[in-house]
Design an enzyme around this catalytic site. Sequence first.
Site, short mmCIF file in Angstrom:
data_model
loop_
_atom_site.label_atom_id
_atom_site.label_comp_id
_atom_site.label_asym_id
_atom_site.label_seq_id
_atom_site.Cartn_x
_atom_site.Cartn_y
_atom_site.Cartn_z
N GLY A 209 0.82 -1.20 0.00
CA GLY A 209 0.00 0.00 0.00
C GLY A 209 0.85 1.25 0.00
O GLY A 209 1.72 1.44 -0.85
N ASP A 210 0.61 2.12 0.98
CA ASP A 210 1.41 3.34 1.10
C ASP A 210 2.37 3.25 2.29
O ASP A 210 2.79 4.27 2.83
CB ASP A 210 0.51 4.56 1.24
N GLU A 211 2.73 2.04 2.69
CA GLU A 211 3.64 1.83 3.82
C GLU A 211 5.05 1.52 3.33
O GLU A 211 5.25 0.70 2.43
CB GLU A 211 3.15 0.68 4.71
#
Length: 297
Positions: A209-211
Amino acid sequence: MAYLILVYKRPAPTRARRGFAILMDNLVGSYIAYFGGAFAAYVGFLFLTTVGWGLRFGRPYLFLATAIAILGMVWNLAASPYWQEHPLFGATIIFGLIANTVNASILLARIAGANGLLAEKIEEVSRLAWQDQLTKLPNRPYFRERLAQMVAAAARNGRQVALLLFDIDGFKAVNDTLGHEAGDRLLQEIAERVGRRVRQADTFARVGGDEFVILMEIARDRSDAVPVAETVVAAIGEIEMFAERGLRVGASVGIACSGPPPFRERIADELLIQADRAMYEAKRAGKGRYKFAGDSG
């Protein structure tokens, strides 16, 4: 020789095998006596050395063996009465040696080319297995493997490991407003900006994801991780890709440190859990900042 190959140390050699071995030895002996020992040496070079060993050790050895075999044949033509009576046969054999060498050389070149192509494909498959395809950063499996390696190395060196986990504040708004293509471009921009600023010895990876995570070894104490966390917050805060649409992004960073050795058995998993909790503490504290695991307030 044939007797040794076919009979010696074989279980229960039969009369037929013994008889065949003796016959082969007599035939080989007669052949060498008639044609000359140098021709027998040539046959050995041709079938065992020139082609077989040449394919194993490469073209330089192939050319050397062929040269020796050709010199042996030339010696036959000069010294053996049989070959002096059959020079055309000898010349044909030399031509055959050269032709075999050329063919084997071409085969070696093709094998080398195929091996190079295979090595490239293996490298590509390995890269695909360990690389996030969108950002070209290491992916989650690589991160887990690297984390285990760094923990083991830190335990041996008496040092600590810091894990910085961060995600993107405002990323969902970009996706919802401008679409996933815009979100992908934002992730690529983050990977490039942060990637330029982390140390080469550190591991920067996208874990989903955005991690993102940064793994680093710290020599003194947890304060070594502070400049890295501040760099991440500043680099992402500077992004203005969608400012004209009223969309700004930032980063919330959670930091977990392993502490001094000896480490607990599941320290790698614990670090990830602690960093995740610290990241959400940073979000609750107002976003765009970093928090250490275990800090209150």
